[in-house]
Design a protein around this motif. Structure first.
Motif, PDB file in Angstrom:
ATOM      1  N   CYS A 168       0.831  -1.214   0.000  1.00 24.11           N
ATOM      2  CA  CYS A 168       0.000   0.000   0.000  1.00 24.11           C
ATOM      3  C   CYS A 168       0.860   1.257   0.000  1.00 24.11           C
ATOM      4  CB  CYS A 168      -0.936   0.000   1.209  1.00 24.11           C
ATOM      5  SG  CYS A 168      -2.244  -1.238   1.143  1.00 24.11           S
ATOM      6  N   GLN A 169       1.914   1.259   0.809  1.00 25.63           N
ATOM      7  CA  GLN A 169       2.778   2.432   0.908  1.00 25.63           C
ATOM      8  C   GLN A 169       3.575   2.631  -0.384  1.00 25.63           C
ATOM      9  OE1 GLN A 169       4.469   2.695   4.792  1.00 25.63           O
ATOM     10  NE2 GLN A 169       6.080   4.124   4.187  1.00 25.63           N
ATOM     11  N   ASP A 197       0.583 -17.997   0.399  1.00 26.71           N
ATOM     12  CA  ASP A 197      -0.357 -17.674  -0.678  1.00 26.71           C
ATOM     13  C   ASP A 197      -0.862 -16.241  -0.544  1.00 26.71           C
ATOM     14  OD1 ASP A 197      -0.059 -20.218  -1.658  1.00 26.71           O
ATOM     15  OD2 ASP A 197      -1.833 -21.013  -0.652  1.00 26.71           O
ATOM     16  N   ARG A 198      -1.155 -15.835   0.677  1.00 20.25           N
ATOM     17  CA  ARG A 198      -1.636 -14.477   0.919  1.00 20.25           C
ATOM     18  C   ARG A 198      -0.522 -13.452   0.687  1.00 20.25           C
ATOM     19  NH1 ARG A 198      -4.771 -14.639   6.606  1.00 20.25           N
ATOM     20  NH2 ARG A 198      -5.464 -12.578   5.876  1.00 20.25           N
ATOM     21  N   ILE A 199       0.708 -13.839   1.003  1.00 21.17           N
ATOM     22  CA  ILE A 199       1.846 -12.943   0.784  1.00 21.17           C
ATOM     23  C   ILE A 199       2.056 -12.707  -0.709  1.00 21.17           C
ATOM     24  CG2 ILE A 199       4.356 -12.751   0.961  1.00 21.17           C
ATOM     25  CD1 ILE A 199       4.155 -14.126   3.678  1.00 21.17           C
ATOM     26  N   ALA A 204       1.489  -9.319  -5.627  1.00 17.03           N
ATOM     27  CA  ALA A 204       0.935  -9.199  -6.977  1.00 17.03           C
ATOM     28  C   ALA A 204       0.192  -7.881  -7.171  1.00 17.03           C
ATOM     29  CB  ALA A 204       0.001 -10.370  -7.273  1.00 17.03           C
ATOM     30  N   GLN A 205      -0.112  -7.182  -6.075  1.00 16.30           N
ATOM     31  CA  GLN A 205      -0.816  -5.901  -6.155  1.00 16.30           C
ATOM     32  C   GLN A 205       0.129  -4.722  -6.371  1.00 16.30           C
ATOM     33  OE1 GLN A 205      -4.206  -5.937  -6.230  1.00 16.30           O
ATOM     34  NE2 GLN A 205      -3.863  -8.161  -6.142  1.00 16.30           N
ATOM     35  N   LEU A 206       1.443  -4.960  -6.367  1.00 20.40           N
ATOM     36  CA  LEU A 206       2.387  -3.875  -6.645  1.00 20.40           C
ATOM     37  C   LEU A 206       2.158  -3.353  -8.060  1.00 20.40           C
ATOM     38  CD1 LEU A 206       5.659  -5.365  -5.102  1.00 20.40           C
ATOM     39  CD2 LEU A 206       4.439  -3.335  -4.287  1.00 20.40           C
ATOM     40  N   GLN A 207       2.135  -2.042  -8.210  1.00 21.58           N
ATOM     41  CA  GLN A 207       1.804  -1.433  -9.492  1.00 21.58           C
ATOM     42  C   GLN A 207       2.880  -0.437  -9.925  1.00 21.58           C
ATOM     43  OE1 GLN A 207      -2.064   0.343  -8.958  1.00 21.58           O
ATOM     44  NE2 GLN A 207      -3.043  -1.592  -8.417  1.00 21.58           N
ATOM     45  N   LYS A 233       6.162 -16.172 -10.381  1.00 27.72           N
ATOM     46  CA  LYS A 233       4.948 -16.423 -11.165  1.00 27.72           C
ATOM     47  C   LYS A 233       3.708 -15.859 -10.494  1.00 27.72           C
ATOM     48  CE  LYS A 233       2.243 -20.215 -13.164  1.00 27.72           C
ATOM     49  NZ  LYS A 233       2.158 -21.686 -13.352  1.00 27.72           N
ATOM     50  N   ARG A 234       3.548 -16.133  -9.224  1.00 25.28           N
ATOM     51  CA  ARG A 234       2.314 -15.770  -8.540  1.00 25.28           C
ATOM     52  C   ARG A 234       2.286 -14.318  -8.081  1.00 25.28           C
ATOM     53  NH1 ARG A 234       1.213 -20.456  -4.322  1.00 25.28           N
ATOM     54  NH2 ARG A 234      -0.706 -19.264  -4.087  1.00 25.28           N
ATOM     55  N   SER A 235       3.459 -13.696  -8.004  1.00 24.25           N
ATOM     56  CA  SER A 235       3.513 -12.291  -7.602  1.00 24.25           C
ATOM     57  C   SER A 235       3.626 -11.354  -8.796  1.00 24.25           C
ATOM     58  CB  SER A 235       4.701 -12.063  -6.661  1.00 24.25           C
ATOM     59  OG  SER A 235       4.596 -12.863  -5.501  1.00 24.25           O
ATOM     60  N   ASN A 236       3.660 -11.938 -10.019  1.00 18.08           N
ATOM     61  CA  ASN A 236       3.798 -11.138 -11.240  1.00 18.08           C
ATOM     62  C   ASN A 236       5.048 -10.263 -11.206  1.00 18.08           C
ATOM     63  OD1 ASN A 236       1.373 -12.149 -12.331  1.00 18.08           O
ATOM     64  ND2 ASN A 236       0.187 -10.610 -11.217  1.00 18.08           N
TER      65      ASN A 236
END
Length: 368
Positions: A168-169, A197-199, A204-207, A233-236
Motif C-alpha cells: 500500500c505504501q 499464498d496471501r503474501i 501481486a498488487q504492486l503497481q 509467477k504468482r507475484s507477477n
C-alpha cells in the motif's frame, strides 16, 4: 574509496567464537536476573535461554514449519535483542552502583526490557526515504520514479499483514518502476510460511508502469528453486538475476548473490548490451559491488544487505565493515551514484533500534 574487507565474517571460527561468547553472556544474564529476583527461577531462565539460542543455531536445518515455529522464532529473536541490552546495561549499572554503593541490577533489567519492547514496536513502522538523481541522459525536466524495496525477509516473522502495509505504501508513490534488491525470503533452505499464498497475492498488487523486478540475495533460495519460481509467477514479478531490461528511459541490470561468489558474472560484459544514451541502473544486493559499478561508470546502483546494522550497537559494526559511504544512504563517486537501503523488512532479530524499515523512492530528473 576502497571498501573494508568483510571476508573474515565468512570464517567458521568467527561464528564458533561468537556462539561461545553468546552462551557465556546468556548464562551470566540468567544468573544476574535470578540473583535480582529469586534464585528459584534460575533453572527456568536457563531452559528458556537454551531454547532461544538453540533455535538460532539449528533453524537453518529445519526442513519445514512446525506448530509454534513462528512463536519460537519471535521469542528467540527478541531474547537475543534483550540479551544484548541486558549485558550492556549491567556493565553501566554495575559501574554506577560501585560509586553509589547500591545494587542497580533490577534497574538494568527493566531498562533492557523497555528497550527491547520499543525496538519490537518500532519494527512495525515503515519510513519512506526519498533521493534525487539528476542526469543529462534524460530529457530536461523529465522525471522517472523508481521505488526500491529490499530485504523483506519473508518467513517466520514477516507475514502477509506486514507485506500488505509495504504494498500500500509503495503504490501510493505511483512509481514508474519497482525493484526488489534481494533477500525476499529469510532463509536459504526452502520452507513455505503457512500464509505464503496471501503474501504472494499481496505482492501481486504492486503497481508500476514498467513493471516490478527482483534479484536474489544471500538469504534467498536458488534461482531455479520451486519457491523462487513460484514467487515470480504468482507475484507477477520479473526475474532480473544476471539479466538486463531496457525501457524507453533506462537500462536496468540485475546482479546475483554476493561479490564473494566465484560464479558471479563480471559487470563489464553485462553492460555491453546497454544503450549508453540512457541511464544505466544496477541492482546489486551486496554494496561491495558498488566499486565495480564505479569502475564501469554505471550511472546508478541500488543495494541492500546491510540493514544499516538494524539495531544498536550493530549499527556501529556495520558502519565500520562497509565504511560510512557504503553502509547506508546516497553517495556519489567517479560519476556513479550509489544508494544503499536500510531494508524494508528485518532479519532474525525482530527489532529496529537506531534505524528504520524503509521504502526508498528515487526520483531521476533530466537536466540539459
Amino acid at each position: 574509496m576502497k571498501m573494508k574487507s568483510t571476508r573474515f565474517l565468512d570464517k567458521k571460527i568467527y561464528f564458533q567464537i561468537s556462539r561461545i561468547l553468546i552462551g557465556f553472556a546468556s548464562l551470566y544474564s540468567d544468573l544476574r536476573i535470578a540473583w535480582s529476583i529469586h534464585p528459584s527461577i534460575l533453572l527456568y531462565l536457563i531452559v528458556l535461554s537454551t531454547i532461544a539460542l538453540a533455535f538460532q543455531i539449528f533453524a537453518e536445518h529445519v526442513g519445514k514449519y512446525f506448530p509454534a515455529y513462528r512463536q519460537i522464532a519471535l521469542f528467540s529473536g527478541l531474547y537475543l535483542a534483550f540479551l544484548t541490552y541486558h549485558i550492556s546495561t549491567l556493565i553501566v549499572t554495575d559501574l554506577v552502583g560501585i560509586f553509589l554503593s547500591y545494587d542497580l541490577s533490577r534497574l538494568g533489567l527493566l531498562v533492557s526490557i523497555a528497550i527491547t519492547i520499543y525496538g519490537r514496536v518500532h519494527a512495525h513502522s515503515i519510513k519512506t526515504v526519498s533521493y534525487t538523481y539528476k542526469t543529462n541522459k534524460l530529457p530536461a525536466a523529465h522525471q522517472y520514479t523508481i521505488v526500491q524495496l529490499s530485504d523483506l525477509h519473508i518467513g517466520e516473522i514477516i507475514d502477509h499483514a506486514y507485506i500488505h502495509h509495504v504494498v500500500c505504501q509503495t503504490n501510493a508513490l505511483h512509481p514508474d518502476l519497482i525493484v526488489i534488491t534481494g533477500d525476499v525470503f529469510n532463509r536459504t533452505n526452502i520452507r513455505k510460511p503457512k500464509d505464503i499464498d496471501r503474501i504472494f497475492a499481496e505482492l501481486a498488487q504492486l503497481q508500476a508502469c514498467d513493471g516490478v523486478f527482483a534479484i536474489c540475495g544471500n538469504h534467498d533460495p536458488s534461482i531455479d528453486s520451486p519457491l523462487w519460481q513460484d514467487f515470480l509467477k504468482r507475484s507477477n514479478i520479473i526475474d532480473l538475476n544476471n539479466q538486463s531490461f531496457i525501457s524507453k528511459e533506462i537500462n536496468l541490470i540485475g546482479r546475483t548473490r554476493l561479490v564473494s561468489n566465484p560464479t558471479r558474472i563480471h559487470l563489464k560484459g553485462m553492460m555491453q548490451s546497454c544503450d549508453r544514451s540512457k541511464p544505466i541502473v544496477i541492482l546489486d544486493h551486496d554494496p561491495s559491488g558498488i566499486v565495480e559499478a564505479q569502475v564501469q561508470h554505471a550511472d546508478l546502483i541500488l543495494c541492500g544487505h546491510t540493514h544499516k546494522g538494524q539495531f544498536f550497537p550493530c549499527t556501529f559494526f556495520t558502519r565500520y565493515w562497509y565504511g560510512k559511504d557504503y553502509y547506508h544512504g546516497k553517495h556519489i563517486q567517479n560519476g556513479t551514484c550509489s544508494i544503499v537501503s536500510a531494508g524494508t523488512g528485518y532479519f532474525e532479530i525482530p527489532v529496529r533500534i537506531g534505524t528504520d524499515n524503509e521504502i526508498v523512492k528515487i526520483q531521476l530528473q533530466g537536466i540539459q
